[in-house]
Motif scaffolding. Structure first.
Motif, PDB file in Angstrom:
ATOM      1  N   ILE A  74       1.028  -1.322   0.075  1.00  0.00           N
ATOM      2  CA  ILE A  74       0.308  -0.054   0.092  1.00  0.00           C
ATOM      3  C   ILE A  74       0.904   1.522   0.056  1.00  0.00           C
ATOM      4  CG2 ILE A  74      -1.691   1.161   1.598  1.00  0.00           C
ATOM      5  CD1 ILE A  74      -3.048  -0.802   2.332  1.00  0.00           C
ATOM      6  N   VAL A  75       0.660   2.097  -0.725  1.00  0.00           N
ATOM      7  CA  VAL A  75       1.471   3.537  -1.318  1.00  0.00           C
ATOM      8  C   VAL A  75       0.496   4.948  -0.653  1.00  0.00           C
ATOM      9  CG1 VAL A  75       3.150   4.586  -2.371  1.00  0.00           C
ATOM     10  CG2 VAL A  75       2.912   2.051  -3.145  1.00  0.00           C
ATOM     11  N   ILE A  76       1.070   5.290   0.347  1.00  0.00           N
ATOM     12  CA  ILE A  76       0.132   6.278   0.598  1.00  0.00           C
ATOM     13  C   ILE A  76       1.225   7.742   0.050  1.00  0.00           C
ATOM     14  CG2 ILE A  76      -1.047   5.666   2.341  1.00  0.00           C
ATOM     15  CD1 ILE A  76       0.952   6.153   5.044  1.00  0.00           C
ATOM     16  N   SER A  77       0.511   9.166   0.526  1.00  0.00           N
ATOM     17  CA  SER A  77       1.137  10.100   0.308  1.00  0.00           C
ATOM     18  C   SER A  77       0.196  11.573   0.688  1.00  0.00           C
ATOM     19  CB  SER A  77       1.264   9.997  -1.022  1.00  0.00           C
ATOM     20  OG  SER A  77       0.390  10.096  -2.121  1.00  0.00           O
ATOM     21  N   PRO A  78       0.524  12.453   0.658  1.00  0.00           N
ATOM     22  CA  PRO A  78      -0.221  12.828   0.361  1.00  0.00           C
ATOM     23  C   PRO A  78      -0.070  13.974  -1.390  1.00  0.00           C
ATOM     24  CG  PRO A  78       1.648  14.619   1.545  1.00  0.00           C
ATOM     25  CD  PRO A  78       2.110  12.554   1.024  1.00  0.00           C
ATOM     26  N   GLY A  90      -7.482  28.045  -3.114  1.00  0.00           N
ATOM     27  CA  GLY A  90      -6.744  27.597  -1.787  1.00  0.00           C
ATOM     28  C   GLY A  90      -6.551  26.045  -2.004  1.00  0.00           C
ATOM     29  N   ASP A  91      -5.385  26.135  -1.175  1.00  0.00           N
ATOM     30  CA  ASP A  91      -5.814  24.273  -0.972  1.00  0.00           C
ATOM     31  C   ASP A  91      -4.977  23.565   0.346  1.00  0.00           C
ATOM     32  OD1 ASP A  91      -2.754  24.216  -0.328  1.00  0.00           O
ATOM     33  OD2 ASP A  91      -2.105  25.570  -2.270  1.00  0.00           O
ATOM     34  N   ARG A  92      -5.421  22.288   0.337  1.00  0.00           N
ATOM     35  CA  ARG A  92      -5.228  21.676   0.937  1.00  0.00           C
ATOM     36  C   ARG A  92      -4.885  20.669   0.782  1.00  0.00           C
ATOM     37  NH1 ARG A  92      -9.639  20.341   4.506  1.00  0.00           N
ATOM     38  NH2 ARG A  92      -9.486  17.943   4.245  1.00  0.00           N
ATOM     39  N   LEU A  93      -4.209  19.315   2.107  1.00  0.00           N
ATOM     40  CA  LEU A  93      -3.392  18.176   1.573  1.00  0.00           C
ATOM     41  C   LEU A  93      -4.389  17.242   2.093  1.00  0.00           C
ATOM     42  CD1 LEU A  93       0.289  18.976   3.335  1.00  0.00           C
ATOM     43  CD2 LEU A  93      -0.868  19.219   0.411  1.00  0.00           C
ATOM     44  N   ASN A  94      -4.675  15.879   0.930  1.00  0.00           N
ATOM     45  CA  ASN A  94      -5.772  14.567   1.453  1.00  0.00           C
ATOM     46  C   ASN A  94      -4.569  13.973   1.054  1.00  0.00           C
ATOM     47  OD1 ASN A  94      -7.460  16.370   1.428  1.00  0.00           O
ATOM     48  ND2 ASN A  94      -8.660  16.027  -0.469  1.00  0.00           N
ATOM     49  N   LEU A  95      -5.504  12.904   1.914  1.00  0.00           N
ATOM     50  CA  LEU A  95      -4.594  11.192   1.213  1.00  0.00           C
ATOM     51  C   LEU A  95      -4.236  10.612   0.578  1.00  0.00           C
ATOM     52  CD1 LEU A  95      -2.766   9.197   3.640  1.00  0.00           C
ATOM     53  CD2 LEU A  95      -4.309   8.242   3.990  1.00  0.00           C
ATOM     54  N   ASP A  96      -3.292   9.955  -0.626  1.00  0.00           N
ATOM     55  CA  ASP A  96      -3.617   9.701  -1.500  1.00  0.00           C
ATOM     56  C   ASP A  96      -3.435   8.001  -1.461  1.00  0.00           C
ATOM     57  OD1 ASP A  96      -3.795   9.610  -3.891  1.00  0.00           O
ATOM     58  OD2 ASP A  96      -1.713   8.838  -4.756  1.00  0.00           O
ATOM     59  N   ILE A  97      -4.301   6.710  -1.659  1.00  0.00           N
ATOM     60  CA  ILE A  97      -3.724   5.635  -1.169  1.00  0.00           C
ATOM     61  C   ILE A  97      -4.262   4.633  -2.332  1.00  0.00           C
ATOM     62  CG2 ILE A  97      -5.140   3.808   0.701  1.00  0.00           C
ATOM     63  CD1 ILE A  97      -5.963   6.067   1.961  1.00  0.00           C
ATOM     64  N   ILE A  98      -3.153   4.381  -2.928  1.00  0.00           N
ATOM     65  CA  ILE A  98      -3.343   2.768  -3.667  1.00  0.00           C
ATOM     66  C   ILE A  98      -2.615   1.243  -3.081  1.00  0.00           C
ATOM     67  CG2 ILE A  98      -2.336   2.379  -5.948  1.00  0.00           C
ATOM     68  CD1 ILE A  98      -1.186   5.069  -5.931  1.00  0.00           C
ATOM     69  N   LEU A  99      -3.890   0.216  -3.341  1.00  0.00           N
ATOM     70  CA  LEU A  99      -3.475  -0.455  -3.026  1.00  0.00           C
ATOM     71  C   LEU A  99      -3.132  -1.300  -3.870  1.00  0.00           C
ATOM     72  CD1 LEU A  99      -6.082   0.524  -0.986  1.00  0.00           C
ATOM     73  CD2 LEU A  99      -6.773  -1.986  -1.184  1.00  0.00           C
ATOM     74  N   HIS A 100      -1.762  -2.072  -4.305  1.00  0.00           N
ATOM     75  CA  HIS A 100      -1.344  -2.594  -5.000  1.00  0.00           C
ATOM     76  C   HIS A 100      -1.363  -4.448  -4.683  1.00  0.00           C
ATOM     77  CE1 HIS A 100       1.056   0.314  -7.380  1.00  0.00           C
ATOM     78  NE2 HIS A 100       0.960   0.592  -5.835  1.00  0.00           N
ATOM     79  N   LEU A 101      -2.544  -5.075  -5.659  1.00  0.00           N
ATOM     80  CA  LEU A 101      -2.334  -6.623  -5.030  1.00  0.00           C
ATOM     81  C   LEU A 101      -1.647  -7.753  -5.947  1.00  0.00           C
ATOM     82  CD1 LEU A 101      -6.405  -6.080  -5.177  1.00  0.00           C
ATOM     83  CD2 LEU A 101      -5.188  -6.049  -2.986  1.00  0.00           C
ATOM     84  N   THR A 102      -1.570  -8.359  -5.358  1.00  0.00           N
ATOM     85  CA  THR A 102      -0.580  -9.800  -5.749  1.00  0.00           C
ATOM     86  C   THR A 102      -1.303  -9.951  -6.508  1.00  0.00           C
ATOM     87  OG1 THR A 102      -1.702 -10.852  -5.192  1.00  0.00           O
ATOM     88  CG2 THR A 102      -0.071 -10.241  -3.294  1.00  0.00           C
ATOM     89  N   ASP A 133       5.790   4.568   2.018  1.00  0.00           N
ATOM     90  CA  ASP A 133       5.303   5.942   3.218  1.00  0.00           C
ATOM     91  C   ASP A 133       6.166   7.382   2.518  1.00  0.00           C
ATOM     92  OD1 ASP A 133       4.538   8.773   4.615  1.00  0.00           O
ATOM     93  OD2 ASP A 133       4.886   7.234   6.450  1.00  0.00           O
ATOM     94  N   ARG A 134       6.855   7.617   1.369  1.00  0.00           N
ATOM     95  CA  ARG A 134       8.161   8.310   1.341  1.00  0.00           C
ATOM     96  C   ARG A 134       7.959  10.281   1.183  1.00  0.00           C
ATOM     97  NH1 ARG A 134       7.244   7.249  -5.491  1.00  0.00           N
ATOM     98  NH2 ARG A 134       4.751   7.971  -4.670  1.00  0.00           N
ATOM     99  N   PHE A 135       6.698  10.334   2.453  1.00  0.00           N
ATOM    100  CA  PHE A 135       6.886  11.560   3.121  1.00  0.00           C
ATOM    101  C   PHE A 135       7.151  11.629   4.028  1.00  0.00           C
ATOM    102  CE2 PHE A 135       4.548  13.068  -0.929  1.00  0.00           C
ATOM    103  CZ  PHE A 135       5.028  13.926  -1.409  1.00  0.00           C
TER     104      PHE A 135
END
Length: 177
Positions: A74-78, A90-102, A133-135
């Motif tokens: 699972i890769v997460i980033s803002p 304006g802007d805001r930061l949300n959570l980006d979630i990518i599920l990589h399945l086998t 979690d690269r950030f």
């Protein structure tokens, strides 16, 4: 919706979601975009539920279940999102979630709230799921004394990390390119 329809719908889309951990839903009241789905973290895996339109209530039957052994990572980033504040952008930061399945499938979600990251990381670690979690989001929230402090730290460091790692950090639409 059945799983086949979901997979066709989810293909190349970024899906607004809520995240449920230990009976708590994040965000409890979405503000910007109505979520379509809920990712419920459970002992056996991550359950996917459709949400009743214009509410945050889950439909009775789960749409799918991603068992932990079927999740490669699972890769997460803002991700920065544009928003309007009175008469200006304006802007805001949300959570980006990518599920990589086998099996090679991947599903891309976005959540307005990041305050559950420490709980999410602990739950995934207990099931040996790789979380990228690269950030340093998890560490930011773990070190913070409040959710606001974690978010503020992230805002201050966001552009520098994005530039350093050459990551796209602004999303305007809900479709992958």
């Amino acid at each position: 919706m059945d799983i086949t329809s979901f997979e066709a719908f989810a293909s190349h889309r970024i899906l607004q979601t809520t995240i449920e951990i230990d009976g708590e839903t994040y965000p409890s009241l979405p503000v910007k975009l109505p979520p379509l789905f809920c990712l419920a973290v459970a002992e056996s895996g991550i359950n996917l539920f459709e949400l009743i339109p214009l509410t945050t209530r889950k439909k009775q039957d789960k749409l799918a279940m991603f068992s932990y052994r079927d999740i490669e990572k699972i890769v997460i980033s803002p991700i920065k999102k544009l928003t309007s504040v009175v008469f200006a952008l304006g802007d805001r930061l949300n959570l980006d979630i990518i599920l990589h399945l086998t099996d090679g499938r991947q599903f891309h979600f976005e959540c307005e709230d990041m305050s559950m990251l420490v709980q999410l990381a602990a739950s995934l670690a207990s099931h040996q799921v790789t979380l990228l979690d690269r950030f340093g989001l998890i560490q930011s929230y773990q070190d913070a004394t409040s959710t606001k402090e974690g978010y503020q730290f992230l805002i201050e460091k966001f552009s520098g990390i994005s530039d350093e790692q050459q990551l796209v950090n602004l999303r305007i639409g809900q479709v992958e390119e």
